[in-house]
Scaffold this active site. Structure first.
Site, mmCIF file in Angstrom:
data_model
loop_
_atom_site.group_PDB
_atom_site.id
_atom_site.type_symbol
_atom_site.label_atom_id
_atom_site.label_comp_id
_atom_site.label_asym_id
_atom_site.label_seq_id
_atom_site.Cartn_x
_atom_site.Cartn_y
_atom_site.Cartn_z
ATOM 1 N N CYS A 85 33.780 37.961 37.911
ATOM 2 C CA CYS A 85 32.797 39.037 37.843
ATOM 3 C C CYS A 85 31.398 38.590 38.250
ATOM 4 O O CYS A 85 31.060 37.414 38.167
ATOM 5 C CB CYS A 85 32.675 39.588 36.430
ATOM 6 S SG CYS A 85 34.182 40.336 35.848
ATOM 7 N N GLY A 102 33.721 39.614 42.846
ATOM 8 C CA GLY A 102 34.709 40.587 42.385
ATOM 9 C C GLY A 102 34.735 41.795 43.285
ATOM 10 O O GLY A 102 33.683 42.369 43.559
ATOM 11 N N ASN A 159 30.688 38.483 32.398
ATOM 12 C CA ASN A 159 31.367 37.573 33.314
ATOM 13 C C ASN A 159 31.886 36.394 32.491
ATOM 14 O O ASN A 159 31.084 35.670 31.906
ATOM 15 C CB ASN A 159 30.379 37.092 34.389
ATOM 16 C CG ASN A 159 30.914 35.949 35.246
ATOM 17 O OD1 ASN A 159 30.153 35.136 35.732
ATOM 18 N ND2 ASN A 159 32.210 35.880 35.445
ATOM 19 N N GLY A 160 33.203 36.225 32.452
ATOM 20 C CA GLY A 160 33.765 35.111 31.704
ATOM 21 C C GLY A 160 35.057 35.495 31.026
ATOM 22 O O GLY A 160 35.727 36.439 31.433
ATOM 23 N N TYR A 189 33.186 26.348 45.228
ATOM 24 C CA TYR A 189 33.703 27.504 45.952
ATOM 25 C C TYR A 189 33.131 28.860 45.539
ATOM 26 O O TYR A 189 32.789 29.670 46.391
ATOM 27 C CB TYR A 189 35.230 27.533 45.791
ATOM 28 C CG TYR A 189 35.875 28.782 46.310
ATOM 29 C CD1 TYR A 189 35.858 29.093 47.675
ATOM 30 C CD2 TYR A 189 36.495 29.688 45.454
ATOM 31 C CE1 TYR A 189 36.448 30.261 48.155
ATOM 32 C CE2 TYR A 189 37.092 30.845 45.935
ATOM 33 C CZ TYR A 189 37.066 31.123 47.274
ATOM 34 O OH TYR A 189 37.631 32.267 47.743
#
Ligand code: SF4
Length: 486
Positions: free
Chosen positions: A14, A41, A115-116, A255
């Site tokens: 996310c 995302g 996010n997580g 990445y």
């Protein structure tokens, strides 16, 4: 369904933004911020706004540019906003679990985006359900929303601190109430979050690349456990929960994060170039050209080329204008595999000994297809060089990678993996080489998928299930109690 993306990649979960833009519509800034975070995302996107009294929201499945148009943005008035762009694993759950999550509280409506991935969500959720709480989604973000609501009596800042006290795992979040935006980061700092200026206002975002398109200025990378409280009086940084160990996800450097973002004050492009240099030192080879797997392998291929003195050449062109589509390829197109995404440059490859630089090998299937493509295009040797150390363990902190049983490096020796992908030689960067490229000590990173040292202890039951037989992160989330990661 991802016919136009290189499939065998770990997937980020996310991207989030929080905006306060006095005198301007915040939804528009949130839109362009999310647009810059699209790589984190592509399944769903949402924006919640506040006009000072009421919180409104729009979210749907699709790319940011598919979910929002001018008319929708105009229906979202207000100077404060939070936004979210989401990767998810299953179709049916995408909209239900799309974010932000919206709840009513005694200070008015609130919205939260995350996010997580939480690792104690099951216990917390069961305890709350025993108390009569009814959940509408399987998202651990809703769990956080409900903890917020229960603790709003003493104000949003206190409620956020209470969330941070109760939940364990990886989380960077933004919360919107009618009068406040709060960004906060877990005490281990696994996912990134940066705060800064936005004209006369402020913003927070997962990555610094979200600031540029809205002329924002990143100023402060939130420390683990910190929160940024933004309201009409300005921005204040406070401690939400004490931090015992800092463990930023090393994969953000390898990445996930965009190469034009900064984390730990380092430009990601430069870190990846350094990884390529270290890779050339650790795995030298006699070759004619260094070729990146586009686009993620480009900075490291430049670094490898500079260090080794072997010329850099593009060997494949990636389709630039076909992004994720909702049109499924037919079987024959599926069989074309990487050829749908990458077109080889025969004139560059014919008769050449190639060093192929890529960021990671998860299952090995895509690398195998690319190596085959290069040989079919006339390469005489293909030496694969990977900037991520071998991935040996699953991720419990919000990255959809694969189960241990599917991780190629966990199942084969490196010579066997080299044979499997059909390469002439294969070399992975060491953990020291990857960490050294960022210029921070090992103690600053989560390295769990490489060395099994999980910075936030993962419950044994969750771990055992994941190590035995978890085919995807959706199941892993189920083992961890609930949920789909945010
Ligand atoms: S386990 Fe790997 S992918 Fe997951 S947070 Fe840690 S370094 Fe990142």
């Amino acid at each position: 369904m991802e016919p136009f993306e290189l499939a065998d990649r770990p997937k980020e979960e996310c991207g989030i933004v929080g905006i306060y833009s006095p005198g301007h519509e915040a939804a528009r800034f949130a839109f362009f911020g999310l647009f810059a975070l699209q790589h984190r995302g592509q399944e769903a996107a949402g924006i919640a706004v506040s006009d000072g009294a009421q919180v409104r929201m729009h979210k749907d499945t699709g790319l940011v540019s598919q979910v929002f148009n001018e008319e929708i943005l105009q229906s979202l008035p207000g100077e404060m906003a939070v936004g979210h762009t989401r990767y998810s694993t299953t179709g049916a759950s995408v909209l239900r679990n799309a974010q932000p999550i919206y709840c009513q509280s005694i200070v008015g409506d609130i919205a939260i985006a995350h996010n997580g991935n939480l690792i104690n969500a099951r216990q917390l959720r069961e305890a709350m359900e025993a108390d009569g709480e009814v959940f509408e989604t399987t998202s651990d973000t809703e769990l956080m929303a409900r903890i917020l609501v229960k603790n709003m009596e003493r104000g949003p800042e206190h409620a956020v601190a209470e969330v941070m006290k109760q939940v364990q795992g990886a989380y960077s979040c933004v919360v919107l109430t009618p009068k406040v935006v709060i960004g906060f980061r877990d005490p281990t700092g696994i996912r990134p979050l940066t705060a800064g200026r936005l004209g006369a206002g402020y913003m927070v975002a997962s990555e610094t690349c979200a600031f540029g398109p809205v002329s924002g200025v990143p100023e402060h990378e939130l420390a683990p456990g910190e929160m940024a409280i933004i309201d009409k009086d300005g921005m204040r940084i406070a401690c939400g929960a004490p931090s015992k160990r800092q463990a930023m996800c090393l994969f953000e450097f390898i990445y996930f994060a965009r190469p034009d973002s900064h984390i730990y004050g380092t430009l990601l492009y430069a870190a990846r170039e350094n990884m390529g240099r270290n890779l050339a030192k650790e795995h030298p080879v006699k070759a004619d050209i260094v070729v990146p797997v586009p686009d993620s392998g480009i900075p490291a291929a430049h670094g490898y080329s500079e260090e080794s003195g072997i010329p850099y050449r593009e060997g494949m062109m990636k389709s630039r204008y076909i992004h994720r589509t909702f049109i499924a390829p037919d079987q024959r197109m599926r069989e074309l595999g990487v050829r749908m995404k990458l077109t080889p440059l025969l004139e560059h490859l014919w008769g050449k000994r190639v060093v192929l630089v890529d960021d990671s090998i998860v299952r090995g299937t895509t690398t195998k297809q690319i190596v085959k493509l290069l040989f079919e295009s006339g390469a005489s040797e293909v030496h694969v060089r990977i900037t991520a150390p071998p991935i040996m363990h699953p991720c419990f902190y919000g990255i959809d990678m694969a189960s241990k049983g599917e991780l190629a490096a966990a199942q084969m020796t490196i010579p066997d993996l080299c044979k499997y992908i059909g390469a002439t030689t294969l070399g992975f960067l060491t953990i020291d080489g990857a960490v050294g490229a960022v210029g921070k000590g090992k103690g600053h990173f989560c390295l769990a998928c490489f060395n099994g040292d999980y910075p936030i202890p993962v419950p044994i039951k969750v771990k055992k299930n994941a190590f035995d037989d978890p085919p995807d992160v959706g199941q892993m989330a189920a083992f961890s109690g609930h949920t789909t990661p945010g």
